[in-house]
Design a protein around this motif. Sequence first.
Motif, PDB file in Angstrom:
ATOM      1  N   ASN A  24      -1.374  -4.321 -44.047  1.00 54.95           N
ATOM      2  CA  ASN A  24      -2.748  -4.782 -44.289  1.00 54.95           C
ATOM      3  C   ASN A  24      -2.985  -6.157 -43.673  1.00 54.95           C
ATOM      4  OD1 ASN A  24      -3.540  -2.500 -45.653  1.00 54.95           O
ATOM      5  ND2 ASN A  24      -3.105  -3.317 -47.681  1.00 54.95           N
ATOM      6  N   TYR A  25      -1.988  -7.025 -43.769  1.00 56.50           N
ATOM      7  CA  TYR A  25      -2.119  -8.383 -43.242  1.00 56.50           C
ATOM      8  C   TYR A  25      -2.255  -8.357 -41.718  1.00 56.50           C
ATOM      9  CZ  TYR A  25      -1.086 -13.310 -42.384  1.00 56.50           C
ATOM     10  OH  TYR A  25      -1.146 -14.614 -41.968  1.00 56.50           O
ATOM     11  N   ILE A  26      -1.388  -7.586 -41.047  1.00 57.33           N
ATOM     12  CA  ILE A  26      -1.453  -7.502 -39.583  1.00 57.33           C
ATOM     13  C   ILE A  26      -2.757  -6.842 -39.146  1.00 57.33           C
ATOM     14  CG2 ILE A  26      -0.353  -6.555 -37.524  1.00 57.33           C
ATOM     15  CD1 ILE A  26       1.199  -8.834 -38.797  1.00 57.33           C
ATOM     16  N   SER A  27      -3.213  -5.818 -39.888  1.00 57.69           N
ATOM     17  CA  SER A  27      -4.485  -5.170 -39.562  1.00 57.69           C
ATOM     18  C   SER A  27      -5.642  -6.160 -39.653  1.00 57.69           C
ATOM     19  CB  SER A  27      -4.732  -3.989 -40.497  1.00 57.69           C
ATOM     20  OG  SER A  27      -3.712  -3.026 -40.377  1.00 57.69           O
ATOM     21  N   ALA A  28      -5.638  -6.981 -40.711  1.00 59.63           N
ATOM     22  CA  ALA A  28      -6.685  -8.001 -40.860  1.00 59.63           C
ATOM     23  C   ALA A  28      -6.618  -9.018 -39.728  1.00 59.63           C
ATOM     24  CB  ALA A  28      -6.546  -8.698 -42.212  1.00 59.63           C
ATOM     25  N   LYS A  29      -5.407  -9.377 -39.311  1.00 53.59           N
ATOM     26  CA  LYS A  29      -5.251 -10.307 -38.188  1.00 53.59           C
ATOM     27  C   LYS A  29      -5.779  -9.697 -36.889  1.00 53.59           C
ATOM     28  CE  LYS A  29      -3.286 -14.123 -39.669  1.00 53.59           C
ATOM     29  NZ  LYS A  29      -3.903 -15.443 -39.441  1.00 53.59           N
ATOM     30  N   ARG A  30      -5.538  -8.403 -36.705  1.00 49.84           N
ATOM     31  CA  ARG A  30      -6.042  -7.732 -35.504  1.00 49.84           C
ATOM     32  C   ARG A  30      -7.564  -7.735 -35.477  1.00 49.84           C
ATOM     33  NH1 ARG A  30      -3.817  -4.266 -32.091  1.00 49.84           N
ATOM     34  NH2 ARG A  30      -5.489  -2.741 -32.337  1.00 49.84           N
ATOM     35  N   ILE A  31      -8.182  -7.427 -36.614  1.00 49.53           N
ATOM     36  CA  ILE A  31      -9.645  -7.416 -36.679  1.00 49.53           C
ATOM     37  C   ILE A  31     -10.198  -8.809 -36.416  1.00 49.53           C
ATOM     38  CG2 ILE A  31     -11.599  -7.065 -38.226  1.00 49.53           C
ATOM     39  CD1 ILE A  31      -9.940  -4.849 -39.577  1.00 49.53           C
ATOM     40  N   ALA A  32      -9.570  -9.813 -37.045  1.00 52.26           N
ATOM     41  CA  ALA A  32     -10.024 -11.196 -36.820  1.00 52.26           C
ATOM     42  C   ALA A  32      -9.824 -11.608 -35.366  1.00 52.26           C
ATOM     43  CB  ALA A  32      -9.253 -12.135 -37.750  1.00 52.26           C
ATOM     44  N   TYR A  33      -8.755 -11.143 -34.760  1.00 54.59           N
ATOM     45  CA  TYR A  33      -8.485 -11.466 -33.353  1.00 54.59           C
ATOM     46  C   TYR A  33      -9.580 -10.911 -32.444  1.00 54.59           C
ATOM     47  CZ  TYR A  33      -6.380 -10.687 -28.739  1.00 54.59           C
ATOM     48  OH  TYR A  33      -6.143 -10.615 -27.389  1.00 54.59           O
ATOM     49  N   PHE A  34      -9.995  -9.663 -32.691  1.00 56.68           N
ATOM     50  CA  PHE A  34     -11.029  -9.053 -31.850  1.00 56.68           C
ATOM     51  C   PHE A  34     -12.399  -9.674 -32.105  1.00 56.68           C
ATOM     52  CE2 PHE A  34      -7.921  -5.476 -31.695  1.00 56.68           C
ATOM     53  CZ  PHE A  34      -7.748  -5.483 -30.327  1.00 56.68           C
ATOM     54  N   TYR A  35     -12.682 -10.037 -33.365  1.00 59.40           N
ATOM     55  CA  TYR A  35     -13.972 -10.653 -33.670  1.00 59.40           C
ATOM     56  C   TYR A  35     -14.080 -12.059 -33.083  1.00 59.40           C
ATOM     57  CZ  TYR A  35     -15.992  -7.133 -36.765  1.00 59.40           C
ATOM     58  OH  TYR A  35     -16.567  -5.996 -37.257  1.00 59.40           O
ATOM     59  N   SER A  36     -12.955 -12.774 -33.071  1.00 60.52           N
ATOM     60  CA  SER A  36     -12.989 -14.168 -32.617  1.00 60.52           C
ATOM     61  C   SER A  36     -12.968 -14.292 -31.098  1.00 60.52           C
ATOM     62  CB  SER A  36     -11.802 -14.941 -33.206  1.00 60.52           C
ATOM     63  OG  SER A  36     -10.577 -14.387 -32.759  1.00 60.52           O
ATOM     64  N   SER A  37     -12.437 -13.285 -30.411  1.00 65.70           N
ATOM     65  CA  SER A  37     -12.348 -13.374 -28.947  1.00 65.70           C
ATOM     66  C   SER A  37     -13.680 -13.015 -28.310  1.00 65.70           C
ATOM     67  CB  SER A  37     -11.256 -12.432 -28.429  1.00 65.70           C
ATOM     68  OG  SER A  37     -11.561 -11.097 -28.774  1.00 65.70           O
ATOM     69  N   LYS A  38     -13.949 -13.633 -27.192  1.00 66.12           N
ATOM     70  CA  LYS A  38     -15.169 -13.336 -26.453  1.00 66.12           C
ATOM     71  C   LYS A  38     -15.064 -11.954 -25.816  1.00 66.12           C
ATOM     72  CE  LYS A  38     -16.070 -18.185 -25.294  1.00 66.12           C
ATOM     73  NZ  LYS A  38     -16.238 -19.153 -24.195  1.00 66.12           N
ATOM     74  N   PRO A  39     -16.194 -11.258 -25.637  1.00 68.56           N
ATOM     75  CA  PRO A  39     -16.147  -9.949 -24.968  1.00 68.56           C
ATOM     76  C   PRO A  39     -15.515 -10.063 -23.583  1.00 68.56           C
ATOM     77  CG  PRO A  39     -18.294 -10.304 -25.977  1.00 68.56           C
ATOM     78  CD  PRO A  39     -17.562 -11.613 -26.082  1.00 68.56           C
ATOM     79  N   GLN A  40     -14.543  -9.181 -23.313  1.00 69.14           N
ATOM     80  CA  GLN A  40     -13.846  -9.187 -22.035  1.00 69.14           C
ATOM     81  C   GLN A  40     -14.236  -7.956 -21.225  1.00 69.14           C
ATOM     82  OE1 GLN A  40     -11.847 -11.707 -21.114  1.00 69.14           O
ATOM     83  NE2 GLN A  40     -12.270 -12.732 -23.083  1.00 69.14           N
ATOM     84  N   PRO A  41     -14.236  -8.064 -19.896  1.00 68.28           N
ATOM     85  CA  PRO A  41     -14.646  -6.910 -19.065  1.00 68.28           C
ATOM     86  C   PRO A  41     -13.835  -5.640 -19.331  1.00 68.28           C
ATOM     87  CG  PRO A  41     -14.511  -8.913 -17.743  1.00 68.28           C
ATOM     88  CD  PRO A  41     -13.967  -9.259 -19.093  1.00 68.28           C
ATOM     89  N   HIS A  42     -12.529  -5.791 -19.604  1.00 65.68           N
ATOM     90  CA  HIS A  42     -11.714  -4.586 -19.803  1.00 65.68           C
ATOM     91  C   HIS A  42     -12.075  -3.844 -21.094  1.00 65.68           C
ATOM     92  CE1 HIS A  42      -9.434  -7.581 -22.165  1.00 65.68           C
ATOM     93  NE2 HIS A  42      -9.075  -6.559 -22.900  1.00 65.68           N
ATOM     94  N   GLN A  43     -12.751  -4.528 -22.036  1.00 69.12           N
ATOM     95  CA  GLN A  43     -13.171  -3.849 -23.259  1.00 69.12           C
ATOM     96  C   GLN A  43     -14.349  -2.913 -23.014  1.00 69.12           C
ATOM     97  OE1 GLN A  43     -13.994  -7.214 -25.752  1.00 69.12           O
ATOM     98  NE2 GLN A  43     -11.826  -7.643 -26.165  1.00 69.12           N
TER      99      GLN A  43
END
Length: 645
Positions: free
Chosen positions: A172-191
Amino acid sequence: MEMIVYALVTSVGINLGLCILFFTLYSILRKQPSNFGVYVPRLLADGKSKEVSHFHLERLLPTPGWLQRAWQPSEEELLTYSGLDAVVFMRLITFSLKVFALAGIIGVFVLLPVNCTGNQLQEVDFSNLINNSLDAFSISNVNNGSKRLWIHFSAVYIVTIFVCCLLYYEYNYISAKRIAYFYSSKPQPHQFTILVHSIPVSVGSSVSDSVERFFKEYHPSTYLCHVVVRQTNKLRDLINAKKLYKRRIQLQSEPRRAKFKRDGCCGLFGRKVDFVNHYEKKLEDMEESVRLEQSVSLAGEEARAAFVSFNSRYGAAVASNVQLSINPTHWVTEQAPEPHDVYWPFFSSSFMWRWISKLVVIVACVLLTVLFLIPVVIVQGLSNLAQLEIWFPFLKSILTITFISQIVTGYLPSLILLLFLKIVPPIMEFFSSIQGYISNSEIERSACNKVLWFTIWNVFFANVLSGSILNQISIFLDPKNIPAKLAVAVPAQASFFIAYVVTAGWTSISSELFRMIPLICSLIAKPFIERTDDELEVPSLPFRRDIPRVLFFGLLGITYFFLAPLILPFLLVYFCLGYIIYRNQFMNVYAPRFETGGKFWPIVHNSMIFSLVLMHAIAVGIFTLQEAFFSINLYFSSSSPHASL
């Protein structure tokens, strides 16, 4: 021949001495400006450390200041400068510390005294402790049918419940970190982009036309544009102008630096040239070559693959997760990797070629597994002095010397196995690279899985289940007998794996800090190559090597904590060393080459579940055998003449 306590003490003494030596040398060498490229390359590349020329006495004295600096950064700071993959790796080590802290308390203070008070194998002579067999401290020493085995049974379930709860929390902790990582990062072209290969092309049409026609027809509202992949190997080799440009600017900005050097071998021979003019000429030639290659590649053959971009992440996700064709071998899609993470060689491969490559890799892994049994047999022979004397009778007089025999049985087998295991991660990385993956991160994760299961089979099962590979496989073809056979074989190798943890654990983690090979390479290259901070290549942590190693020690700890609790203190020392050393390396040495967003954690999760299942299989076998012995003893005692009276 059973390993005695003296052999283990000898191994511990040798490896502890090596650890202290590595720590001392690191503390001194890291402060020498000439070694900054080895011990703080990341700080040099970031401009946070500069080579100084003035001398002071403290540079020659070992100091523990680096320990405090490695301890201080928080997890958020680690996430900022090393990424989520580094956080996941450190969570693996802290997870292991939590598990084996509890297991160590139960094992050392509860299970170990119970094992020592048994006399199934021998009674422990505390007045002559170093000459006792290590098996006397294992579950094998508990009497058959003893009610004390319920203590081991309870310990197994206490640790299992704790590990499962901790795994749930960590996931659960790593999953929350992954979600926070994607929300905090700027949109990237490869996404917003997917990669499509095995594109069918009709006669008289091009790959580009087929892609545009297909996506405009089936994804008209989300399709944006596409780029066809072309065969541009030469062009990729030519794009190295960045380093030359930086080098030229640096030479121009430093008038005191010598700008003349011989253009021959290693700068020692040939005519003198002005390096500024030399670099300018090289850049001009490279620019012209790039132009020519670009024109050739644009008119060259198209690979049947393309990057297709959409106007939303949702559109890219839909296109990459649905089957685009009735024929599953056409229009094969996957999420596009980051630009710097792309692995190009397999972009032009067809579906069938990728399938054949995977089959070839499976066969190669099997062959490597069979070949690796050779060093395993050597290790098993060294662990048995009687067998060794039969193989090499001329060594009989030497092996009678106590100290030599203890080194041979307690230290040498683990060292040989460790040296052979060093070549496995690069081989598995090569296998993964020819398996059809199109990103370096996927290759790394695939190699990580291969190294892990190779290590589990060849180090654990091959040593436990002695014999040919056919005999080892035949054990698993009869599932009903697996627990009973493991119950007999696994405890018998407890002493070997305790020595293995000390040798392959303590020394390898200390050598990670000392960085012996990069240090030697730097010393050899220094007189011939003049390297600047801009040209310094910052390494990345080889996850394919380190994650399987940590997970394998976790498997040994979970498997042997109730069989041979003596292994737990040595494992705790290993994980404590790993915690402080890897934090130091992430700060000073390693920089992320790519970011998977924490995708290594499922490997950790699955490995821990496998370790728990293996532990329970062994426990079921042991308790079943002990119950069978108890029933036999009860039968004979009740049928004896004395019992009828």
